[in-house]
Design a protein around this motif. Structure first.
Motif, PDB file in Angstrom:
ATOM      1  N   LYS A   1       4.309  78.965   7.109  1.00 49.82           N
ATOM      2  CA  LYS A   1       3.112  78.862   7.950  1.00 49.82           C
ATOM      3  C   LYS A   1       2.728  80.223   8.537  1.00 49.82           C
ATOM      4  O   LYS A   1       1.575  80.442   8.870  1.00 49.82           O
ATOM      5  CB  LYS A   1       3.319  77.841   9.066  1.00 49.82           C
ATOM      6  N   SER A   2       3.695  81.110   8.650  1.00 48.91           N
ATOM      7  CA  SER A   2       3.421  82.443   9.181  1.00 48.91           C
ATOM      8  C   SER A   2       2.549  83.261   8.235  1.00 48.91           C
ATOM      9  O   SER A   2       1.863  84.184   8.661  1.00 48.91           O
ATOM     10  CB  SER A   2       4.731  83.208   9.415  1.00 48.91           C
ATOM     11  N   LYS A   3       2.592  82.914   6.959  1.00 51.93           N
ATOM     12  CA  LYS A   3       1.860  83.676   5.945  1.00 51.93           C
ATOM     13  C   LYS A   3       0.526  83.027   5.578  1.00 51.93           C
ATOM     14  O   LYS A   3      -0.258  83.592   4.835  1.00 51.93           O
ATOM     15  CB  LYS A   3       2.724  83.824   4.695  1.00 51.93           C
ATOM     16  N   GLU A   4       0.269  81.822   6.083  1.00 57.47           N
ATOM     17  CA  GLU A   4      -0.937  81.085   5.753  1.00 57.47           C
ATOM     18  C   GLU A   4      -1.999  81.267   6.837  1.00 57.47           C
ATOM     19  O   GLU A   4      -1.691  81.687   7.945  1.00 57.47           O
ATOM     20  CB  GLU A   4      -0.626  79.589   5.631  1.00 57.47           C
ATOM     21  N   ASP A   5      -3.226  80.893   6.491  1.00 57.45           N
ATOM     22  CA  ASP A   5      -4.272  80.816   7.508  1.00 57.45           C
ATOM     23  C   ASP A   5      -3.981  79.616   8.401  1.00 57.45           C
ATOM     24  O   ASP A   5      -3.317  78.661   7.987  1.00 57.45           O
ATOM     25  CB  ASP A   5      -5.649  80.648   6.855  1.00 57.45           C
ATOM     26  N   LEU A   6      -4.490  79.664   9.613  1.00 61.68           N
ATOM     27  CA  LEU A   6      -4.287  78.553  10.528  1.00 61.68           C
ATOM     28  C   LEU A   6      -5.057  77.325  10.064  1.00 61.68           C
ATOM     29  O   LEU A   6      -6.132  77.436   9.469  1.00 61.68           O
ATOM     30  CB  LEU A   6      -4.768  78.938  11.938  1.00 61.68           C
TER      31      LEU A   6
ATOM     32  N   VAL B   1       1.173  84.486  15.276  1.00 59.50           N
ATOM     33  CA  VAL B   1       0.184  83.461  15.624  1.00 59.50           C
ATOM     34  C   VAL B   1      -1.088  84.116  16.165  1.00 59.50           C
ATOM     35  O   VAL B   1      -2.201  83.741  15.770  1.00 59.50           O
ATOM     36  CB  VAL B   1       0.764  82.451  16.638  1.00 59.50           C
ATOM     37  N   LEU B   2      -0.933  85.092  17.023  1.00 56.79           N
ATOM     38  CA  LEU B   2      -2.113  85.755  17.594  1.00 56.79           C
ATOM     39  C   LEU B   2      -2.898  86.506  16.521  1.00 56.79           C
ATOM     40  O   LEU B   2      -4.135  86.539  16.564  1.00 56.79           O
ATOM     41  CB  LEU B   2      -1.710  86.678  18.744  1.00 56.79           C
ATOM     42  N   ALA B   3      -2.210  87.080  15.546  1.00 54.11           N
ATOM     43  CA  ALA B   3      -2.903  87.720  14.420  1.00 54.11           C
ATOM     44  C   ALA B   3      -3.643  86.677  13.581  1.00 54.11           C
ATOM     45  O   ALA B   3      -4.765  86.906  13.129  1.00 54.11           O
ATOM     46  CB  ALA B   3      -1.913  88.499  13.558  1.00 54.11           C
TER      47      ALA B   3
ATOM     48  N   ALA C   1      -6.766  85.753  15.449  1.00 50.11           N
ATOM     49  CA  ALA C   1      -7.788  86.796  15.314  1.00 50.11           C
ATOM     50  C   ALA C   1      -8.492  86.685  13.961  1.00 50.11           C
ATOM     51  O   ALA C   1      -9.730  86.801  13.878  1.00 50.11           O
ATOM     52  CB  ALA C   1      -7.163  88.175  15.483  1.00 50.11           C
ATOM     53  N   LYS C   2      -7.736  86.436  12.916  1.00 50.59           N
ATOM     54  CA  LYS C   2      -8.320  86.287  11.574  1.00 50.59           C
ATOM     55  C   LYS C   2      -9.234  85.067  11.524  1.00 50.59           C
ATOM     56  O   LYS C   2     -10.351  85.132  10.991  1.00 50.59           O
ATOM     57  CB  LYS C   2      -7.207  86.165  10.537  1.00 50.59           C
TER      58      LYS C   2
ATOM     59  N   LEU D   1     -14.778  82.540  11.831  1.00 49.83           N
ATOM     60  CA  LEU D   1     -15.708  81.678  12.565  1.00 49.83           C
ATOM     61  C   LEU D   1     -16.949  82.444  13.010  1.00 49.83           C
ATOM     62  O   LEU D   1     -18.065  81.912  12.982  1.00 49.83           O
ATOM     63  CB  LEU D   1     -15.021  81.052  13.774  1.00 49.83           C
ATOM     64  N   GLU D   2     -16.769  83.708  13.400  1.00 45.44           N
ATOM     65  CA  GLU D   2     -17.916  84.525  13.814  1.00 45.44           C
ATOM     66  C   GLU D   2     -18.924  84.680  12.677  1.00 45.44           C
ATOM     67  O   GLU D   2     -20.122  84.757  12.912  1.00 45.44           O
ATOM     68  CB  GLU D   2     -17.449  85.907  14.287  1.00 45.44           C
ATOM     69  N   ARG D   3     -18.423  84.732  11.443  1.00 47.38           N
ATOM     70  CA  ARG D   3     -19.309  84.855  10.286  1.00 47.38           C
ATOM     71  C   ARG D   3     -20.200  83.616  10.111  1.00 47.38           C
ATOM     72  O   ARG D   3     -21.226  83.696   9.459  1.00 47.38           O
ATOM     73  CB  ARG D   3     -18.498  85.092   9.033  1.00 47.38           C
TER      74      ARG D   3
END
Length: 125
Positions: free
Chosen positions: A6-11, A110-112, A115-116, A121-123
């Motif tokens: 899970k550390s290597k995947e997107d949330l 997790v914080l990284a 941010a990703k 989402l901003e896009r």
């Protein structure tokens, strides 16, 4: 335990999507709040662990636990739950400091991830 996969995947933001009605703006606000709050909760938790105040440890762990669920990191939430339960029941207290150290190390990941996800989402705006 921390799931390194899970550390290597997107949330997985499916919970936030459902909660927000798929509103990117709301989800960004929630992510911003999490980024501000999680480190503060973890700091309070660390102070309680350092003081061996197990009642406070249980309470702070309970407070921080759901924030990891919101971003799909059930593995971290479950590990925080181990801390909460052990502190509340007064069992296996010796593992709490090392468990918290693992969670704190994973927090940077997790914080990284947050941010990703926020950037993606901003896009959408």
């Amino acid at each position: 335990m921390i799931n390194l996969t899970k550390s290597k995947e997107d949330l997985d933001l499916s919970y936030l999507k459902e909660m927000s009605g798929d509103s990117a703006e709301f989800m960004i606000e929630m992510l911003d709040t999490l980024v501000e709050q999680i480190p503060l909760y973890i700091e309070d938790l660390q102070k309680a662990v350092d003081a061996e105040d197990w009642k406070a440890v249980s309470e702070f762990a309970h407070k921080v636990k759901p924030t990891f669920y919101y971003v799909g990191r059930e593995d971290v939430r479950d590990y925080v739950q181990v801390i909460e339960r052990n502190a509340k029941e007064g069992v296996d207290l010796a593992i709490i400091p090392s468990a918290l150290a693992e969670i704190k190390a994973e927090l940077a990941v997790v914080l990284a991830q947050v941010a990703k996800s926020r950037t993606a989402l901003e896009r959408q705006l």
